[in-house]
Enzyme design. Structure first.
Site, PDB file in Angstrom:
ATOM      1  N   GLY A   1       0.806  -1.211   0.000  1.00 25.28           N
ATOM      2  CA  GLY A   1       0.000   0.000   0.000  1.00 25.28           C
ATOM      3  C   GLY A   1       0.843   1.266   0.000  1.00 25.28           C
ATOM      4  O   GLY A   1       0.510   2.239  -0.681  1.00 25.28           O
ATOM      5  N   THR A   2       1.928   1.282   0.754  1.00 28.14           N
ATOM      6  CA  THR A   2       2.764   2.480   0.831  1.00 28.14           C
ATOM      7  C   THR A   2       3.329   2.803  -0.549  1.00 28.14           C
ATOM      8  O   THR A   2       3.325   3.965  -0.985  1.00 28.14           O
ATOM      9  CB  THR A   2       3.902   2.279   1.849  1.00 28.14           C
ATOM     10  OG1 THR A   2       3.308   1.992   3.124  1.00 28.14           O
ATOM     11  CG2 THR A   2       4.789   3.498   1.963  1.00 28.14           C
TER      12      THR A   2
ATOM     13  N   ASN B   1      -8.020   4.007   8.606  1.00 26.24           N
ATOM     14  CA  ASN B   1      -7.418   2.879   9.306  1.00 26.24           C
ATOM     15  C   ASN B   1      -7.532   2.972  10.822  1.00 26.24           C
ATOM     16  O   ASN B   1      -7.546   1.955  11.501  1.00 26.24           O
ATOM     17  CB  ASN B   1      -5.942   2.753   8.924  1.00 26.24           C
ATOM     18  CG  ASN B   1      -5.206   4.073   8.953  1.00 26.24           C
ATOM     19  OD1 ASN B   1      -5.574   5.004   8.237  1.00 26.24           O
ATOM     20  ND2 ASN B   1      -4.201   4.176   9.785  1.00 26.24           N
TER      21      ASN B   1
ATOM     22  N   GLN C   1      -7.622  -0.133   3.346  1.00 25.71           N
ATOM     23  CA  GLN C   1      -8.372  -0.764   4.432  1.00 25.71           C
ATOM     24  C   GLN C   1      -9.694  -1.371   3.972  1.00 25.71           C
ATOM     25  O   GLN C   1     -10.239  -2.242   4.639  1.00 25.71           O
ATOM     26  CB  GLN C   1      -8.645   0.250   5.552  1.00 25.71           C
ATOM     27  CG  GLN C   1      -7.412   0.591   6.382  1.00 25.71           C
ATOM     28  CD  GLN C   1      -6.955  -0.563   7.276  1.00 25.71           C
ATOM     29  OE1 GLN C   1      -7.702  -1.499   7.563  1.00 25.71           O
ATOM     30  NE2 GLN C   1      -5.705  -0.499   7.716  1.00 25.71           N
TER      31      GLN C   1
ATOM     32  N   GLY D   1      -2.070  -6.257  -0.083  1.00 23.73           N
ATOM     33  CA  GLY D   1      -2.457  -7.657   0.119  1.00 23.73           C
ATOM     34  C   GLY D   1      -2.541  -8.096   1.573  1.00 23.73           C
ATOM     35  O   GLY D   1      -3.428  -8.858   1.950  1.00 23.73           O
ATOM     36  N   HIS D   2      -1.615  -7.595   2.404  1.00 21.16           N
ATOM     37  CA  HIS D   2      -1.576  -8.142   3.767  1.00 21.16           C
ATOM     38  C   HIS D   2      -2.748  -7.680   4.636  1.00 21.16           C
ATOM     39  O   HIS D   2      -2.946  -8.179   5.737  1.00 21.16           O
ATOM     40  CB  HIS D   2      -0.236  -7.848   4.446  1.00 21.16           C
ATOM     41  CG  HIS D   2      -0.028  -6.434   4.893  1.00 21.16           C
ATOM     42  ND1 HIS D   2      -0.191  -6.049   6.200  1.00 21.16           N
ATOM     43  CD2 HIS D   2       0.344  -5.319   4.219  1.00 21.16           C
ATOM     44  CE1 HIS D   2       0.087  -4.756   6.300  1.00 21.16           C
ATOM     45  NE2 HIS D   2       0.406  -4.292   5.117  1.00 21.16           N
TER      46      HIS D   2
ATOM     47  N   THR E   1      11.742  -6.662 -10.830  1.00 18.50           N
ATOM     48  CA  THR E   1      11.331  -8.044 -11.095  1.00 18.50           C
ATOM     49  C   THR E   1      10.054  -8.357 -10.330  1.00 18.50           C
ATOM     50  O   THR E   1       9.923  -8.021  -9.149  1.00 18.50           O
ATOM     51  CB  THR E   1      12.466  -9.011 -10.693  1.00 18.50           C
ATOM     52  OG1 THR E   1      13.600  -8.689 -11.511  1.00 18.50           O
ATOM     53  CG2 THR E   1      12.072 -10.461 -10.918  1.00 18.50           C
TER      54      THR E   1
ATOM     55  N   CYS F   1       4.827   7.269  18.258  1.00 15.17           N
ATOM     56  CA  CYS F   1       5.748   7.612  19.325  1.00 15.17           C
ATOM     57  C   CYS F   1       6.958   8.303  18.719  1.00 15.17           C
ATOM     58  O   CYS F   1       7.656   7.735  17.902  1.00 15.17           O
ATOM     59  CB  CYS F   1       6.163   6.334  20.038  1.00 15.17           C
ATOM     60  SG  CYS F   1       6.531   6.620  21.737  1.00 15.17           S
TER      61      CYS F   1
HETATM   62  N1  PLP Z   1      -2.952   3.192   3.763  1.00 18.14           N
HETATM   63  C1  PLP Z   1      -3.689   2.793   4.799  1.00 18.14           C
HETATM   64  C2  PLP Z   1      -5.045   3.374   5.007  1.00 18.14           C
HETATM   65  C3  PLP Z   1      -3.196   1.827   5.683  1.00 18.14           C
HETATM   66  O1  PLP Z   1      -3.931   1.442   6.718  1.00 18.14           O
HETATM   67  C4  PLP Z   1      -1.889   1.304   5.453  1.00 18.14           C
HETATM   68  C5  PLP Z   1      -1.305   0.335   6.397  1.00 18.14           C
HETATM   69  O2  PLP Z   1      -1.461   0.425   7.579  1.00 18.14           O
HETATM   70  C6  PLP Z   1      -1.170   1.738   4.342  1.00 18.14           C
HETATM   71  C7  PLP Z   1      -1.729   2.691   3.519  1.00 18.14           C
HETATM   72  C8  PLP Z   1       0.182   1.202   4.029  1.00 18.14           C
HETATM   73  O3  PLP Z   1       0.068  -0.096   3.473  1.00 18.14           O
HETATM   74  P1  PLP Z   1       1.275  -1.134   3.500  1.00 18.14           P
HETATM   75  O4  PLP Z   1       1.406  -1.610   4.906  1.00 18.14           O
HETATM   76  O5  PLP Z   1       0.867  -2.227   2.576  1.00 18.14           O
HETATM   77  O6  PLP Z   1       2.489  -0.422   3.025  1.00 18.14           O
END
Ligand code: PLP
Length: 399
Positions: free
Chosen positions: A68-69, A152, A180, A199-200, A236, A326
């Site tokens: 996601g990031t 999230n 999410q 995916g996770h 890759t 933190c």
């Molecule tokens: N965006 C949201 C709303 C999330 O909750 C998260 C993960 O906590 C991310 C992006 C980042 O995803 P990833 O952990 O797959 O990099």
């Protein structure tokens, strides 16, 4: 003591379907032309088809990423770059105040970009009329709008269909961080928009995700190299990860855990969790409201530091998370709760409990059993600490 995992929004356990797909995936580089490469490519493309089918998008729009990031960064920075190259006056990125840091920090990191932050109401929702006003006031300057489908920390869903209509009416691309929500609700309700998938969050291993990038949305690559994924995301390809993500997405959406119908497992469990938290800690307040992710419960515990409460619950076998980050050992209030109008002390007292596909009533009951003592101890610790802070301040002024 068995632990009770109430942190599915952080990551959810890998589904057996994903493990099976991962193990069955062939080796080989999907870009190689020999038979081994072609076998890998076939599995990768089948995974792409499955993901696209489940999200009702065109397969060629699915750009696999590492998560996601990566998808958020590619969308925010890549779309902004492509739009400013075409028209340098488009220097403004519009985001909501409750975005994940993968969006907020990506926008903030773009050299020379202005970032316009949309406020949210006390439930964490963006006001669509306000967005329309901003786009009118900033006419010609906005490169893209990025708003998440659901938050999230508190679970609040955004009015995505309306946000999308507003953006479309002025020809500004919309990116949706759907990380999410995808495993619960499938694609966000908007046509022709870019959205991020991880995916996770729905039962694949970490390290695979996607940016759904419709052909009409311009985007420059952030990393260059072998030109994989339509030249927009080189590297890759993670064939086993893509296969696992496709299998996890299919299993998640087929399980229909979140249907919301009365008596269905997850909404029922969440209602029990919320009622249990308030009964066990009468001063606790549930945060967020309206349309929400089915598994997320965010609660504030006045008079407690969430970090202390989290550790006490962890010691009792309950795993959850705080909304705060933190920094140098000092808990920072959650930017999400702050944007929703919470004062800093309240924003530092929030815990998130999140349910998922392995959650059971026993998890909820264990939390409800452990909560009264944990809250009482966290409150005593917090009172002692503020006493110490007061006497330090007093002695500081006295000498
Ligand atoms: N965006 C949201 C709303 C999330 O909750 C998260 C993960 O906590 C991310 C992006 C980042 O995803 P990833 O952990 O797959 O990099």
């Amino acid at each position: 003591m068995p632990s009770h995992y109430l942190d599915h929004a952080a990551t959810t356990p890998v589904r057996p379907e994903a493990t099976a797909a991962w193990l069955a995936a062939p080796g080989g580089n999907a870009s190689s032309v020999h038979a081994t490469g072609r076998r890998a490519r076939r599995v990768l493309e089948e995974a792409r088809e499955e993901v696209a089918d489940r999200l009702s998008v065109t397969a060629s729009d699915v750009v696999f990423t590492s998560g996601g990031t990566m998808a958020d960064n590619l969308a925010v920075r890549g779309i902004h770059a492509a739009r400013t190259v075409a028209d340098p006056t488009r220097d403004t990125i519009v985001v909501s105040a409750v975005e994940h840091h993968a969006v907020l920090d990506a926008a903030a990191a773009v050299p020379g970009a202005r970032v316009h932050t949309l406020p949210v109401d006390e439930q964490g929702r963006v006001n669509t009329e306000h967005l329309a006003d901003v786009l009118a006031a900033e006419a010609g300057r906005v490169s893209l709008v990025s708003v998440m489908s659901a938050n999230n920390e508190v679970g609040t869903a955004q009015p995505i269909a309306e946000i999308s209509a507003v953006c479309r009416s002025v020809g500004v691309p919309l990116h949706i961080d759907a990380v999410q929500s995808v495993g619960w609700w499938g694609a966000p309700p908007a046509e022709g928009v870019a959205f991020s998938v991880s995916g996770h969050k729905f039962g694949a291993p970490a390290g695979i995700g996607a940016l759904v990038l419709p052909a009409g949305v311009p985007c420059q690559p952030l990393i260059v190299g072998g030109g994989q994924e339509r030249k927009v995301h080189s590297g890759t390809l993670n064939v086993a990860g893509a296969a696992a993500m496709a299998a996890a997405l299919a299993a998640a959406l087929d399980s229909n855990l979140a249907s919301g119908e009365p008596g269905t497992p997850l909404p029922q469990l969440r209602a029990e969790l919320e009622a249990g938290v308030v009964a066990a800690a009468p001063e606790a307040r549930i945060v967020g409201g309206g349309d929400r992710l089915p598994g997320v419960v965010s609660a504030v515990f006045d008079g407690c530091e969430a970090d202390a409460l989290l550790m006490l619950l962890d010691a009792a076998g309950i795993e959850c998370s705080t909304g705060s980050a933190c920094t140098a050992g000092i808990p920072e209030p959650s930017h999400v709760l702050a944007a929703m109008g919470a004062d800093p002390a309240t924003a530092r007292s929030a815990l998130r409990f999140s349910l998922g596909w392995t959650s059971t009533r026993a998890d909820v009951e264990a939390l409800v059993d452990a909560l009264p003592e944990a809250v009482a101890r966290a409150r005593r610790a917090s009172a002692r600490q503020s006493g110490r802070r007061t006497s330090r301040r007093l002695s500081g002024t006295a000498v």
